[in-house]
Design an enzyme around this catalytic site. Structure first.
Site, PDB file in Angstrom:
ATOM      1  N   ARG A  42      34.266 -79.255 -61.256  1.00 16.78           N
ATOM      2  CA  ARG A  42      32.863 -77.535 -61.225  1.00 16.78           C
ATOM      3  C   ARG A  42      31.982 -78.594 -59.876  1.00 16.78           C
ATOM      4  O   ARG A  42      31.317 -78.956 -61.433  1.00 16.78           O
ATOM      5  CB  ARG A  42      32.790 -76.220 -61.791  1.00 16.78           C
ATOM      6  CG  ARG A  42      32.249 -74.717 -61.148  1.00 16.78           C
ATOM      7  CD  ARG A  42      32.465 -74.013 -62.389  1.00 16.78           C
ATOM      8  NE  ARG A  42      30.527 -74.360 -63.029  1.00 16.78           N
ATOM      9  CZ  ARG A  42      30.411 -73.264 -63.694  1.00 16.78           C
ATOM     10  NH1 ARG A  42      30.514 -71.972 -63.405  1.00 16.78           N
ATOM     11  NH2 ARG A  42      28.983 -73.416 -64.841  1.00 16.78           N
ATOM     12  N   TYR A  83      21.108 -71.255 -63.059  1.00 19.46           N
ATOM     13  CA  TYR A  83      22.867 -70.975 -64.067  1.00 19.46           C
ATOM     14  C   TYR A  83      23.541 -72.132 -63.547  1.00 19.46           C
ATOM     15  O   TYR A  83      23.751 -72.787 -62.246  1.00 19.46           O
ATOM     16  CB  TYR A  83      23.939 -69.569 -64.017  1.00 19.46           C
ATOM     17  CG  TYR A  83      25.368 -69.728 -64.006  1.00 19.46           C
ATOM     18  CD1 TYR A  83      25.850 -70.241 -65.781  1.00 19.46           C
ATOM     19  CD2 TYR A  83      26.166 -70.085 -63.194  1.00 19.46           C
ATOM     20  CE1 TYR A  83      27.172 -69.825 -66.150  1.00 19.46           C
ATOM     21  CE2 TYR A  83      27.465 -70.008 -63.469  1.00 19.46           C
ATOM     22  CZ  TYR A  83      27.835 -70.741 -65.074  1.00 19.46           C
ATOM     23  OH  TYR A  83      29.021 -70.771 -65.523  1.00 19.46           O
ATOM     24  N   ASP A 132      31.038 -72.004 -58.787  1.00 21.89           N
ATOM     25  CA  ASP A 132      31.032 -70.425 -59.380  1.00 21.89           C
ATOM     26  C   ASP A 132      28.963 -69.945 -58.756  1.00 21.89           C
ATOM     27  O   ASP A 132      28.244 -70.156 -59.147  1.00 21.89           O
ATOM     28  CB  ASP A 132      30.924 -70.979 -60.852  1.00 21.89           C
ATOM     29  CG  ASP A 132      30.678 -69.490 -61.614  1.00 21.89           C
ATOM     30  OD1 ASP A 132      30.717 -68.137 -61.211  1.00 21.89           O
ATOM     31  OD2 ASP A 132      30.868 -69.371 -62.746  1.00 21.89           O
ATOM     32  N   HIS A 142      28.292 -66.878 -59.506  1.00 21.79           N
ATOM     33  CA  HIS A 142      28.112 -66.388 -60.866  1.00 21.79           C
ATOM     34  C   HIS A 142      27.286 -64.300 -60.365  1.00 21.79           C
ATOM     35  O   HIS A 142      26.438 -64.434 -60.805  1.00 21.79           O
ATOM     36  CB  HIS A 142      27.133 -66.985 -61.893  1.00 21.79           C
ATOM     37  CG  HIS A 142      27.076 -66.731 -62.609  1.00 21.79           C
ATOM     38  ND1 HIS A 142      25.967 -65.960 -64.132  1.00 21.79           N
ATOM     39  CD2 HIS A 142      28.669 -67.094 -63.670  1.00 21.79           C
ATOM     40  CE1 HIS A 142      27.095 -66.412 -65.089  1.00 21.79           C
ATOM     41  NE2 HIS A 142      28.483 -67.256 -64.998  1.00 21.79           N
ATOM     42  N   GLU A 175      34.520 -69.567 -57.195  1.00 20.59           N
ATOM     43  CA  GLU A 175      33.754 -68.213 -57.731  1.00 20.59           C
ATOM     44  C   GLU A 175      33.155 -67.265 -58.093  1.00 20.59           C
ATOM     45  O   GLU A 175      31.803 -67.225 -58.024  1.00 20.59           O
ATOM     46  CB  GLU A 175      34.128 -69.055 -59.315  1.00 20.59           C
ATOM     47  CG  GLU A 175      34.682 -67.834 -60.247  1.00 20.59           C
ATOM     48  CD  GLU A 175      33.998 -69.300 -61.963  1.00 20.59           C
ATOM     49  OE1 GLU A 175      34.228 -69.762 -61.980  1.00 20.59           O
ATOM     50  OE2 GLU A 175      33.566 -68.193 -63.165  1.00 20.59           O
ATOM     51  N   GLU A 193      36.344 -63.267 -65.094  1.00 21.20           N
ATOM     52  CA  GLU A 193      35.838 -63.604 -66.402  1.00 21.20           C
ATOM     53  C   GLU A 193      35.503 -62.028 -67.113  1.00 21.20           C
ATOM     54  O   GLU A 193      34.808 -62.469 -68.101  1.00 21.20           O
ATOM     55  CB  GLU A 193      34.777 -65.242 -65.642  1.00 21.20           C
ATOM     56  CG  GLU A 193      33.590 -64.684 -65.458  1.00 21.20           C
ATOM     57  CD  GLU A 193      32.660 -65.947 -65.750  1.00 21.20           C
ATOM     58  OE1 GLU A 193      33.160 -67.242 -65.215  1.00 21.20           O
ATOM     59  OE2 GLU A 193      31.221 -66.054 -65.668  1.00 21.20           O
ATOM     60  N   ARG A 230      40.652 -65.115 -63.280  1.00 26.82           N
ATOM     61  CA  ARG A 230      39.562 -65.445 -64.169  1.00 26.82           C
ATOM     62  C   ARG A 230      39.681 -65.266 -65.463  1.00 26.82           C
ATOM     63  O   ARG A 230      39.131 -65.753 -66.088  1.00 26.82           O
ATOM     64  CB  ARG A 230      38.047 -65.711 -63.798  1.00 26.82           C
ATOM     65  CG  ARG A 230      38.255 -66.317 -62.629  1.00 26.82           C
ATOM     66  CD  ARG A 230      38.196 -67.912 -62.842  1.00 26.82           C
ATOM     67  NE  ARG A 230      36.434 -68.283 -63.531  1.00 26.82           N
ATOM     68  CZ  ARG A 230      37.077 -69.093 -64.790  1.00 26.82           C
ATOM     69  NH1 ARG A 230      37.792 -69.527 -65.145  1.00 26.82           N
ATOM     70  NH2 ARG A 230      35.684 -69.262 -65.135  1.00 26.82           N
ATOM     71  N   GLU A 251      40.266 -73.119 -66.759  1.00 32.23           N
ATOM     72  CA  GLU A 251      38.367 -73.802 -67.322  1.00 32.23           C
ATOM     73  C   GLU A 251      38.317 -74.695 -68.306  1.00 32.23           C
ATOM     74  O   GLU A 251      39.101 -74.239 -69.503  1.00 32.23           O
ATOM     75  CB  GLU A 251      37.065 -72.986 -67.260  1.00 32.23           C
ATOM     76  CG  GLU A 251      35.660 -73.471 -67.358  1.00 32.23           C
ATOM     77  CD  GLU A 251      34.989 -72.027 -67.216  1.00 32.23           C
ATOM     78  OE1 GLU A 251      35.870 -71.106 -67.317  1.00 32.23           O
ATOM     79  OE2 GLU A 251      34.271 -72.384 -66.748  1.00 32.23           O
ATOM     80  N   TRP A 278      22.664 -61.977 -63.254  1.00 33.29           N
ATOM     81  CA  TRP A 278      22.746 -62.860 -63.197  1.00 33.29           C
ATOM     82  C   TRP A 278      24.278 -63.368 -63.267  1.00 33.29           C
ATOM     83  O   TRP A 278      25.057 -62.938 -63.606  1.00 33.29           O
ATOM     84  CB  TRP A 278      21.544 -63.260 -65.013  1.00 33.29           C
ATOM     85  CG  TRP A 278      21.834 -64.420 -65.409  1.00 33.29           C
ATOM     86  CD1 TRP A 278      21.222 -65.517 -65.514  1.00 33.29           C
ATOM     87  CD2 TRP A 278      23.074 -65.612 -66.119  1.00 33.29           C
ATOM     88  NE1 TRP A 278      21.269 -66.328 -65.781  1.00 33.29           N
ATOM     89  CE2 TRP A 278      22.642 -66.251 -66.570  1.00 33.29           C
ATOM     90  CE3 TRP A 278      24.183 -65.013 -66.893  1.00 33.29           C
ATOM     91  CZ2 TRP A 278      23.065 -67.450 -67.483  1.00 33.29           C
ATOM     92  CZ3 TRP A 278      25.037 -65.943 -67.798  1.00 33.29           C
ATOM     93  CH2 TRP A 278      24.855 -67.085 -68.159  1.00 33.29           C
TER      94      TRP A 278
END
Ligand code: KDG
Ligand code: MG
Length: 410
Positions: A147, A159, A218, A220, A244, A270, A291, A347, A410
């Site tokens: 990643r 992040y 990602d 995010h 992602e 996630e 995820r 991951e 975030w």
């Protein structure tokens, strides 16, 4: 076998972890991870005050019935606190069942479908030079998929960028977004700068490392659907394994727009916690990877149902595996990933040395592949004396504000 005792153990070796330990009248014990990053104590209360009293005296072998009872009898359904608590019970009971059968858990889930699980690690850098060093280091550690997170000009902190993305001698990496302290840490964000910069980073990485290395990224949850569509399209020349969390995705329909504009594979989920969060995006084939972690999605029993549903649409697993998933949660993911047919990638962020002293683990990482090991049950044991050395410390995930002070995802 009867459940005689259930203890909720909170420990903070390198970060906070919440673990449920279930003990049976035959002396078998099972562990389940209930760690919810930044909101740990709410799950502790849910378990201690409301779930543990319901477990004592129950049949330790009745995994599905216990799951359904905890989900339906509360009346209030779903949500990260509820589903993390149910997950911990579910995984602890699977651990006990596998120990009673003298088998590693993946055998009970149908047996191994592969030799090992392709893992991806987190490379990051504030500059291209630092990022390239971090990618090389991950390759030296054995990672075959990486990643890539990069600093963005003009933004102070962002992040996914480790302050030191190198590995310590013990093979652990210092990156922990949840910071200990009384208040959450503020970060800054500018979507325009990010969208302009990220394609240049992937171009540079492909030029340096060639076309074959599987690369992931990602976003995010920070983009609107049209911004996500633009990012996916601009990254197409660099052939990502996945992009992602392009949007927050509470609005599942929004992904139709993203999908219409890009062929970059999408991974989401996630922060999802039930199959209902996936209902539309799986049925309409709006994503390519699920995820969810075992820890936040109701345990092995529920996540397996999500993944079996996804399998009907050729959607694969990409289970969440940051450091806030404890070694118990990671082991559960590895057993499930080894057994299912539609495994995609796992991951993997290594835990710190103190965490590895508290949680004795049997899983291995060899030549880019994870394996849960062949110890009976989950293959993780908790050293309660070690755990007792590290009491809970308040910690929060950071949050974002735009230049004008507006709070941003975030
Ligand atoms: O608790 C939040 C982290 O787990 C999350 O920020 C990590 O996005 C993450 C990832 O992909 O590992
Ligand atoms: Mg993520």
């Amino acid at each position: 076998m009867i459940i005689e005792q259930a203890d909720v153990i909170v420990t903070s070796p390198d970060r906070n972890f919440v673990t449920l330990k279930v003990t049976t009248d035959e002396g078998l014990t099972g562990l389940g991870d209930a760690t919810l990053n930044g909101r740990e104590l709410s799950v502790v209360s849910y378990l201690r005050d409301h779930v543990v009293p319901l477990l004592i005296g129950g049949d330790a072998g009745a995994i599905e019935d216990t799951w359904q009872f905890l989900y339906r009898s509360a009346y209030w359904r779903r949500g990260p606190v509820t589903m993390a608590a149910i997950a911990a019970v579910d995984v602890a009971l699977w651990d006990i069942k596998a120990k009673a059968a003298s088998m590693p858990l993946y055998e009970l889930l149908g047996g191994a479908s592969r030799r090992g699980l392709l893992a991806y690690g987190h490379a990051s850098g504030g500059t291209l030079e630092a990022l390239f060093d971090s990618i090389r280091e991950h390759q030296e550690q054995g990672f075959k998929a990486i990643r890539v997170q990069s600093g963005v000009p003009g933004l102070k902190s962002i992040y996914g960028i480790a302050s030191d993305a190198t590995y310590s001698e013990g093979g652990t990496q210092e990156y922990e977004p949840a910071q200990r302290g009384a208040l959450p840490h503020e970060e800054d964000w500018d979507t325009g700068s990010y969208l302009r910069h990220i394609p240049t980073v992937f171009e540079a990485v492909r030029n340096e490392f060639g076309p074959e290395l599987p690369l992931l990224h990602d976003a995010h949850h920070r983009l609107s659907p049209i911004q996500a569509a633009r990012l996916g399209r601009s990254l197409e020349p660099y052939d990502l394994f996945w992009l992602e969390d392009v949007t927050p995705a509470e609005n599942q329909e929004a992904l139709r727009l993203v999908r219409r504009h890009t062929t970059t594979p999408l991974a989401i989920g996630e922060i999802f916690n039930t199959v209902w969060d996936y209902q539309q995006i799986v049925r309409e084939q709006l994503i390519d990877y699920v995820r969810s972690s075992v820890t936040h999605t109701g345990g092995i029993s529920h996540l397996k149902k999500v993944l079996d549903y996804a399998a009907q649409y050729q959607i694969k697993s990409g289970m969440h595996g940051p450091t806030d998933v404890s070694p118990v949660g990671m082991a559960a993911a590895l057993h499930l990933g080894l057994a299912i047919h539609n495994f995609g990638i796992q991951e993997y962020m290594q835990h710190g040395a103190r965490t590895n002293e508290v949680f004795k683990q049997s899983f291995t990482f060899t030549d880019g592949l994870l394996h849960p090991g062949n110890a009976v049950g989950l293959g993780v044991e908790l050293d309660t004396d070690e755990a007792g050395k590290y009491p809970y410390e308040r910690a929060y995930l950071p949050y974002n504000r735009l230049a004008d002070g507006t709070v941003h995802d975030w």
